[in-house]
Design a protein around this motif. Structure first.
Motif, PDB file in Angstrom:
ATOM      1  N   LEU A 239       0.827  -1.205   0.000  1.00 42.91           N
ATOM      2  CA  LEU A 239       0.000   0.000   0.000  1.00 42.91           C
ATOM      3  C   LEU A 239       0.864   1.258   0.000  1.00 42.91           C
ATOM      4  CD1 LEU A 239      -2.804   1.286   0.174  1.00 42.91           C
ATOM      5  CD2 LEU A 239      -2.658   1.092   2.662  1.00 42.91           C
ATOM      6  N   VAL A 240       1.927   1.263   0.805  1.00 42.43           N
ATOM      7  CA  VAL A 240       2.809   2.433   0.857  1.00 42.43           C
ATOM      8  C   VAL A 240       3.455   2.673  -0.508  1.00 42.43           C
ATOM      9  CG1 VAL A 240       4.920   3.361   1.871  1.00 42.43           C
ATOM     10  CG2 VAL A 240       3.235   2.217   3.328  1.00 42.43           C
ATOM     11  N   ALA A 241       3.963   1.606  -1.132  1.00 37.49           N
ATOM     12  CA  ALA A 241       4.591   1.749  -2.449  1.00 37.49           C
ATOM     13  C   ALA A 241       3.585   2.226  -3.486  1.00 37.49           C
ATOM     14  CB  ALA A 241       5.209   0.420  -2.870  1.00 37.49           C
ATOM     15  N   PHE A 242       2.380   1.724  -3.424  1.00 35.98           N
ATOM     16  CA  PHE A 242       1.343   2.106  -4.381  1.00 35.98           C
ATOM     17  C   PHE A 242       0.961   3.575  -4.223  1.00 35.98           C
ATOM     18  CE2 PHE A 242      -3.302   1.904  -5.640  1.00 35.98           C
ATOM     19  CZ  PHE A 242      -3.050   1.816  -6.994  1.00 35.98           C
ATOM     20  N   VAL A 243       0.857   4.045  -2.986  1.00 35.38           N
ATOM     21  CA  VAL A 243       0.495   5.440  -2.735  1.00 35.38           C
ATOM     22  C   VAL A 243       1.615   6.375  -3.192  1.00 35.38           C
ATOM     23  CG1 VAL A 243       0.064   7.131  -0.910  1.00 35.38           C
ATOM     24  CG2 VAL A 243      -1.119   4.935  -0.866  1.00 35.38           C
ATOM     25  N   VAL A 244       2.867   6.015  -2.903  1.00 29.18           N
ATOM     26  CA  VAL A 244       3.991   6.844  -3.351  1.00 29.18           C
ATOM     27  C   VAL A 244       4.037   6.901  -4.870  1.00 29.18           C
ATOM     28  CG1 VAL A 244       6.501   7.037  -3.383  1.00 29.18           C
ATOM     29  CG2 VAL A 244       5.331   6.432  -1.259  1.00 29.18           C
ATOM     30  N   SER A 245       3.795   5.762  -5.522  1.00 29.47           N
ATOM     31  CA  SER A 245       3.766   5.724  -6.979  1.00 29.47           C
ATOM     32  C   SER A 245       2.649   6.612  -7.526  1.00 29.47           C
ATOM     33  CB  SER A 245       3.570   4.277  -7.445  1.00 29.47           C
ATOM     34  OG  SER A 245       3.418   4.213  -8.842  1.00 29.47           O
ATOM     35  N   ALA A 246       1.483   6.581  -6.902  1.00 32.54           N
ATOM     36  CA  ALA A 246       0.361   7.415  -7.339  1.00 32.54           C
ATOM     37  C   ALA A 246       0.676   8.901  -7.165  1.00 32.54           C
ATOM     38  CB  ALA A 246      -0.889   7.049  -6.553  1.00 32.54           C
ATOM     39  N   LEU A 247       1.324   9.247  -6.066  1.00 34.44           N
ATOM     40  CA  LEU A 247       1.692  10.644  -5.830  1.00 34.44           C
ATOM     41  C   LEU A 247       2.645  11.148  -6.907  1.00 34.44           C
ATOM     42  CD1 LEU A 247       1.778  13.211  -4.125  1.00 34.44           C
ATOM     43  CD2 LEU A 247       3.523  12.120  -2.688  1.00 34.44           C
ATOM     44  N   MET A 248       3.625  10.330  -7.276  1.00 32.57           N
ATOM     45  CA  MET A 248       4.563  10.740  -8.326  1.00 32.57           C
ATOM     46  C   MET A 248       3.858  10.885  -9.674  1.00 32.57           C
ATOM     47  SD  MET A 248       8.040   8.635  -7.415  1.00 32.57           S
ATOM     48  CE  MET A 248       8.870   8.892  -5.838  1.00 32.57           C
ATOM     49  N   ALA A 249       2.898  10.002  -9.950  1.00 30.58           N
ATOM     50  CA  ALA A 249       2.140  10.121 -11.197  1.00 30.58           C
ATOM     51  C   ALA A 249       1.346  11.425 -11.221  1.00 30.58           C
ATOM     52  CB  ALA A 249       1.210   8.922 -11.359  1.00 30.58           C
ATOM     53  N   SER A 250       0.777  11.805 -10.095  1.00 26.80           N
ATOM     54  CA  SER A 250       0.016  13.049 -10.023  1.00 26.80           C
ATOM     55  C   SER A 250       0.920  14.267 -10.220  1.00 26.80           C
ATOM     56  CB  SER A 250      -0.700  13.140  -8.670  1.00 26.80           C
ATOM     57  OG  SER A 250      -1.421  14.340  -8.555  1.00 26.80           O
ATOM     58  N   ILE A 251       2.098  14.233  -9.617  1.00 25.81           N
ATOM     59  CA  ILE A 251       3.046  15.338  -9.779  1.00 25.81           C
ATOM     60  C   ILE A 251       3.477  15.459 -11.242  1.00 25.81           C
ATOM     61  CG2 ILE A 251       5.365  16.130  -9.179  1.00 25.81           C
ATOM     62  CD1 ILE A 251       4.919  14.912  -6.397  1.00 25.81           C
ATOM     63  N   GLY A 252       3.770  14.301 -11.861  1.00 28.90           N
ATOM     64  CA  GLY A 252       4.124  14.329 -13.278  1.00 28.90           C
ATOM     65  C   GLY A 252       3.009  14.890 -14.141  1.00 28.90           C
ATOM     66  N   GLY A 253       1.769  14.516 -13.847  1.00 27.20           N
ATOM     67  CA  GLY A 253       0.634  15.041 -14.598  1.00 27.20           C
ATOM     68  C   GLY A 253       0.439  16.529 -14.404  1.00 27.20           C
ATOM     69  N   ALA A 254       0.638  17.002 -13.184  1.00 22.48           N
ATOM     70  CA  ALA A 254       0.458  18.425 -12.899  1.00 22.48           C
ATOM     71  C   ALA A 254       1.470  19.276 -13.660  1.00 22.48           C
ATOM     72  CB  ALA A 254       0.576  18.670 -11.397  1.00 22.48           C
ATOM     73  N   LEU A 255       2.709  18.796 -13.758  1.00 22.47           N
ATOM     74  CA  LEU A 255       3.736  19.561 -14.474  1.00 22.47           C
ATOM     75  C   LEU A 255       3.608  19.418 -15.980  1.00 22.47           C
ATOM     76  CD1 LEU A 255       6.748  18.743 -12.138  1.00 22.47           C
ATOM     77  CD2 LEU A 255       5.636  20.960 -12.423  1.00 22.47           C
ATOM     78  N   PHE A 256       3.006  18.329 -16.418  1.00 26.69           N
ATOM     79  CA  PHE A 256       2.808  18.099 -17.846  1.00 26.69           C
ATOM     80  C   PHE A 256       1.933  19.190 -18.464  1.00 26.69           C
ATOM     81  CE2 PHE A 256       0.382  16.174 -21.327  1.00 26.69           C
ATOM     82  CZ  PHE A 256       1.370  15.558 -22.076  1.00 26.69           C
ATOM     83  N   VAL A 257       0.972  19.675 -17.714  1.00 23.60           N
ATOM     84  CA  VAL A 257      -0.015  20.628 -18.251  1.00 23.60           C
ATOM     85  C   VAL A 257       0.616  21.959 -18.661  1.00 23.60           C
ATOM     86  CG1 VAL A 257      -2.045  21.990 -17.653  1.00 23.60           C
ATOM     87  CG2 VAL A 257      -1.981  19.560 -17.127  1.00 23.60           C
ATOM     88  N   PRO A 258       1.348  22.661 -17.781  1.00 21.69           N
ATOM     89  CA  PRO A 258       1.927  23.937 -18.234  1.00 21.69           C
ATOM     90  C   PRO A 258       3.029  23.772 -19.272  1.00 21.69           C
ATOM     91  CG  PRO A 258       2.698  23.390 -16.030  1.00 21.69           C
ATOM     92  CD  PRO A 258       1.623  22.410 -16.354  1.00 21.69           C
ATOM     93  N   ILE A 259       3.694  22.616 -19.293  1.00 24.52           N
ATOM     94  CA  ILE A 259       4.769  22.410 -20.257  1.00 24.52           C
ATOM     95  C   ILE A 259       4.206  22.137 -21.644  1.00 24.52           C
ATOM     96  CG2 ILE A 259       6.618  20.820 -20.918  1.00 24.52           C
ATOM     97  CD1 ILE A 259       7.341  20.604 -17.967  1.00 24.52           C
TER      98      ILE A 259
END
Length: 365
Positions: A239-259
């Motif tokens: 669960l911890v690994a899955f949540v950390v992975s999801a957080l990184m995916a969200s951060i990547g998506g958030a930065l993808f938008v302005p770029i």
């Protein structure tokens, strides 16, 4: 998988940071620097996939869900920032008298947007992971379910045209937290944020790999029942690994938008999720740098070959994926170690051939 020494890993992260943060802005044009920023966003997602899949054994084929949570949170804020006090333009086209949807209103706040990018994937991944891992759902069932969620979310967004822009998506952003996006200096700033967060994610994962949690994660992947017998709950570890992975995916998506300047359902569906997995597999899912470098390489291939050879690029990526899985299961990151072992082998180390007569005599005796 070869285990890198701690100073090797830190040195590699430092070298990558030097290349991305110091060298690239000086030598690359604005176009290629913007592309490199896009590759960094995918690399952030890939680092999280490497943690969950490479070390945890969870084939997360639905990272598009968490990528979408971060991307659409950022896109909604940038859309409202561009519109000011007015209703966003795409909503006016469908219904000029319709008010702003209730769930859009909080995203006028920059603080709320940043919290949403961090907390939404943590809450969703935590609830989903708890429900699945506690029921010991794993393997192909977990992969299919996670991908089905990505497909369902993409279909939902496509069908809510008035609220999310549908297949057209959200675009035409003019500001990024008060900065003018078209300003070349601000574009470099957004790139530096993406590259810097990639380095931070690599450092965080490196620390997790060498910690007690990293050992438990590998043990859970290889012998889940033994971990349970030792008194640990494998569900909590995964669960911890899955949540950390999801957080990184969200951060990547958030930065993808302005770029990139746009987000559509095509960036979060099944095809996009498989694209992310392919990059991780190509680079080497169980290594530290493999997922990030593989995702960046596949991203470069998509930008360079996909625009000029769209049909052929898809087949080439599929062929490359098959070749890597068959001949390099640990990805391209394992190739240097294989070459080194092959070069160090001496003729004395190779077993002498056994003649059929000698083998027959050995069997008779």
């Amino acid at each position: 998988m070869t285990k890198m020494k701690p100073w090797h890993s830190i040195g590699g992260i430092g070298a990558l940071a030097l290349l991305l943060l110091a060298v690239a802005p000086l030598v690359l044009s604005e176009h290629w620097l913007n592309n490199l920023g896009k590759y960094c966003c995918w690399a952030i997602v890939a680092v999280g996939i490497g943690l969950a899949w490479g070390r945890g054994g969870m084939l997360v084929m639905g990272q598009g869900v968490f990528f979408a949570l971060g991307a659409y949170s950022m896109a909604m804020h940038l859309t409202l920032e561009t519109a000011g006090d007015r209703i966003p333009g795409f909503m006016v086209l469908y219904d000029p008298l319709a008010p702003l949807p209730v769930f859009w209103e909080p995203f006028r706040s920059a603080a709320f947007t940043l919290l949403a990018i961090v907390l939404l994937p943590v809450v969703v991944a935590g609830a989903l992971g708890y429900a699945l891992f506690k029921r010991r759902v794993k393997g192909a069932y977990f992969a299919i379910l996670s991908q089905a969620l990505a497909v369902a979310l993409a279909v939902l967004i496509s069908s809510t045209i008035r609220e999310t822009g549908g297949d057209t998506g959200l675009s035409d952003f003019k500001y990024f937290f008060g900065f003018v996006l078209n300003d070349p200096a601000n574009k470099v700033l957004v790139y530096l944020i993406a590259a810097g967060l990639l380095i931070v994610c690599l450092l965080a994962v490196w620390q997790l790999y060498r910690s007690r949690f990293g050992e438990l994660l590998i043990a859970t992947r290889d012998a889940e029942e033994r971990v349970r017998f030792l008194g640990y709950d494998p569900a909590n570890v995964k669960l911890v690994a899955f949540v950390v992975s999801a957080l990184m995916a969200s951060i990547g998506g958030a930065l993808f938008v302005p770029i990139v300047g746009i987000i559509t359902p095509a960036e979060i569906g099944a095809a996009a999720s498989i694209f992310m997995i392919a990059g991780v597999a190509l680079g080497g899912r169980a290594s530290l740098f493999g997922p990030a470098l593989g995702a960046m390489a596949v991203g470069w291939g998509q930008s360079s070959l996909g625009s000029t050879w769209p049909d052929g690029w898809t087949y080439l990526l599929g062929l490359l994926f098959i070749v890597v899985i068959l001949f390099l299961p640990n990805g391209l990151s394992s190739l240097p170690a294989r070459v080194t072992r092959w070069a160090r082998r001496t003729p004395a180390e190779q077993p002498a051939p056994v003649s059929p007569a000698a083998h027959l005599e050995e069997v008779r005796s």
